[in-house]
Design a protein around this motif. Structure first.
Motif, mmCIF file in Angstrom:
data_model
loop_
_atom_site.group_PDB
_atom_site.id
_atom_site.type_symbol
_atom_site.label_atom_id
_atom_site.label_comp_id
_atom_site.label_asym_id
_atom_site.label_seq_id
_atom_site.Cartn_x
_atom_site.Cartn_y
_atom_site.Cartn_z
ATOM 1 N N UNK A 200 0.862 -1.175 0.000
ATOM 2 C CA UNK A 200 0.000 0.000 0.000
ATOM 3 C C UNK A 200 0.902 1.230 0.000
ATOM 4 N N UNK A 201 0.678 2.154 -0.945
ATOM 5 C CA UNK A 201 1.548 3.327 -0.990
ATOM 6 C C UNK A 201 1.452 4.147 0.296
ATOM 7 N N UNK A 202 2.606 4.627 0.791
ATOM 8 C CA UNK A 202 2.616 5.416 2.035
ATOM 9 C C UNK A 202 2.500 6.890 1.672
ATOM 10 N N UNK A 203 1.561 7.578 2.300
ATOM 11 C CA UNK A 203 1.374 9.009 2.041
ATOM 12 C C UNK A 203 2.558 9.777 2.613
ATOM 13 N N UNK A 204 3.024 10.830 1.889
ATOM 14 C CA UNK A 204 4.243 11.540 2.328
ATOM 15 C C UNK A 204 4.065 12.205 3.708
ATOM 16 N N UNK A 205 2.833 12.537 4.104
ATOM 17 C CA UNK A 205 2.616 13.198 5.402
ATOM 18 C C UNK A 205 2.298 12.212 6.527
ATOM 19 N N UNK A 206 2.236 10.923 6.216
ATOM 20 C CA UNK A 206 1.882 9.952 7.266
ATOM 21 C C UNK A 206 2.970 9.938 8.335
ATOM 22 N N UNK A 207 2.599 10.046 9.623
ATOM 23 C CA UNK A 207 3.618 10.069 10.680
ATOM 24 C C UNK A 207 4.376 8.748 10.740
ATOM 25 N N UNK A 208 5.569 8.780 11.332
ATOM 26 C CA UNK A 208 6.348 7.547 11.439
ATOM 27 C C UNK A 208 5.894 6.770 12.683
ATOM 28 N N UNK A 209 5.619 5.490 12.511
ATOM 29 C CA UNK A 209 5.289 4.643 13.666
ATOM 30 C C UNK A 209 6.379 3.585 13.766
ATOM 31 N N UNK A 210 7.088 3.576 14.916
ATOM 32 C CA UNK A 210 8.181 2.608 15.066
ATOM 33 C C UNK A 210 7.608 1.192 15.061
ATOM 34 N N UNK A 211 8.275 0.297 14.321
ATOM 35 C CA UNK A 211 7.781 -1.093 14.247
ATOM 36 C C UNK A 211 8.717 -2.024 15.023
ATOM 37 N N UNK A 212 9.451 -1.450 16.021
ATOM 38 C CA UNK A 212 10.393 -2.316 16.732
ATOM 39 C C UNK A 212 9.888 -2.648 18.139
ATOM 40 N N UNK A 213 10.543 -3.630 18.749
ATOM 41 C CA UNK A 213 10.216 -4.016 20.127
ATOM 42 C C UNK A 213 10.480 -2.827 21.043
ATOM 43 N N UNK A 214 9.515 -2.487 21.916
ATOM 44 C CA UNK A 214 9.724 -1.368 22.836
ATOM 45 C C UNK A 214 8.835 -1.517 24.074
#
Ligand SMILES: NC(=O)c1ccc[n+]([C@@H]2O[C@H](COP(=O)([O-])OP(=O)(O)OC[C@H]3O[C@@H](n4cnc5c(N)ncnc54)[C@H](OP(=O)(O)O)[C@@H]3O)[C@@H](O)[C@H]2O)c1
Length: 343
Positions: A200-214
């Motif tokens: 799915x194309x990512x919109x340029x303004x979409x905020x970054x969501x970390x996908x790592x263990x935290x």
């Protein structure tokens, strides 16, 4: 739903499997209230007869095997809608979807396999659209709670602002042999780099969501990224319906563990299995250990529960949606799948 040119409104295929039997029990209790004509289907006549005999409605049976296209066509030709519970879908699903789209039968399943969803779309979407049919994958715990929780969450945020959505799942449930067989196959395909999915194309303004263990302060627990089909489904819903979700939305999904020790206990076996699954002897060992047709007992399922916590953020505003239920993979999946077909 009723259409007089077809004998049944719903055929449940794979009814004799572990999940299939629970779905059949749910249909038995609820289909009549919805005035739905239904029957059960599969490849084993004795098992089907014995299941039908146990059910109050004594549904008709249809014999169909995925290796016999004419038996699939005879089945899908009789029904308005097919509920497919025969998985792994990467192994058994393709011919079933193909038969549905050629025989004017809507198709639903409970797959959690991203590659199967990809093939349904690339191979069958155009013909399904032309024949005015629905192909609806992932009508079980994969991916209804994630998709629905996200939808509810974004409704509480301003539509036009970029949004970050994080979804957390807690559960104490265990898995059936069929689910584990499917997971082993998916890990194997992934280890061979053979796991296509809908990008799915990512919109340029979409905020970054970390996908790592935290460690996540909002839920006060550890969050392990979940490499499941849900993010693909949620992102696709958002991408196809910008009027509801807004344009710029990002999404991350995590499994919740209360301590770091539990994190290790969760991820180490998966990491080891991911490495070893490329070896045939290891896959055969796992496939012998987790046998199709078996699954958690009724007592164990009654002790199982899940909670979904969905947190959405937009421009400093934070909203939350929480919902919970019983055994996610089997009892609740039987309900979600059947209710999806009733629609
Ligand atoms: N998304 C979710 O939340 C969720 C939840 C539960 C399950 N699932 C998925 O659902 C699938 C089924 O799981 P399960 O635990 O019910 O598995 P299972 O007990 O192994 O059932 C598999 C079913 O497929 C049938 N089947 C196998 N080969 C066939 C063939 N050649 N022709 C026709 N039918 C055939 C089996 O028939 P026989 O009975 O004759 O062997 C059985 O009915 C798995 O892929 C699992 O991952 C997803």
């Amino acid at each position: 739903m009723q259409n007089s040119t077809k004998k049944y409104d719903i055929v449940l295929f794979g009814a004799t499997g572990f999940t299939g039997q629970l779905i059949a029990e749910y249909l038995d209790k609820n289909a009549d209230k919805e005035h739905i004509r239904w029957c059960i289907a599969g490849r084993n006549e004795d098992k089907l007869k014995s299941l039908s005999h146990k059910l109050h409605a004594k549904p008709d049976i249809i014999l169909a095997d995925v290796t016999d296209t004419s038996s699939l066509d005879a089945m899908t030709g009789q029904s308005l809608c097919l509920m497919n519970a025969a998985g792994p879908y990467d192994w058994y699903g393709g011919k079933v979807v193909e038969s549905c789209v050629h025989n004017h039968c809507h198709y639903l399943d409970i797959t959690g396999e991203p590659s199967f969803v990809y093939h349904c779309f690339t191979d069958f979407h155009d013909l399904a659209e032309k024949n005015q049919l629905c192909i609806v994958n992932c009508c079980g715990f994969d991916s209804i709670p994630a998709d629905y929780a996200t939808w509810l969450t974004v409704q509480k945020l301003p539509k036009d602002l970029p949004k970050a959505v994080r979804l957390f799942i807690r559960t104490n449930a265990t898995f059936s042999g069929g689910t584990l067989t499917t997971a082993i196959n998916a890990l194997h395909q992934q280890s061979r780099g053979n796991m296509p999915y809908l990008k799915i194309p990512r919109h340029k303004d979409a905020p970054k969501v970390s996908k790592s263990l935290h460690f996540n302060k909002d839920i006060d627990a550890w969050a392990i990224p979940m490499p499941v089909v849900d993010p693909h489904i949620v992102k696709r819903s958002a991408w196809r319906m910008p009027d509801y979700y807004g344009q710029a939305i990002s999404y991350g999904q995590f499994f919740v563990r209360s301590s770091f020790l539990k994190v290790l206990k969760t991820i180490l076996p998966i990491a080891i299995a991911s490495l070893l699954v490329r070896f045939g002897w290891f896959r055969n060992y796992l496939l012998r250990k987790f046998r199709p047709g078996q699954g958690p007992s009724e007592k164990r399922r009654n002790e199982s529960k899940f909670e979904v916590i969905c947190i959405g953020e937009a421009d400093g505003q934070k909203v939350k949606t929480v919902f919970s239920g019983g055994d996610p993979g089997y009892n609740e999946t039987a309900k979600m799948f059947s209710e999806s077909a009733f629609v």
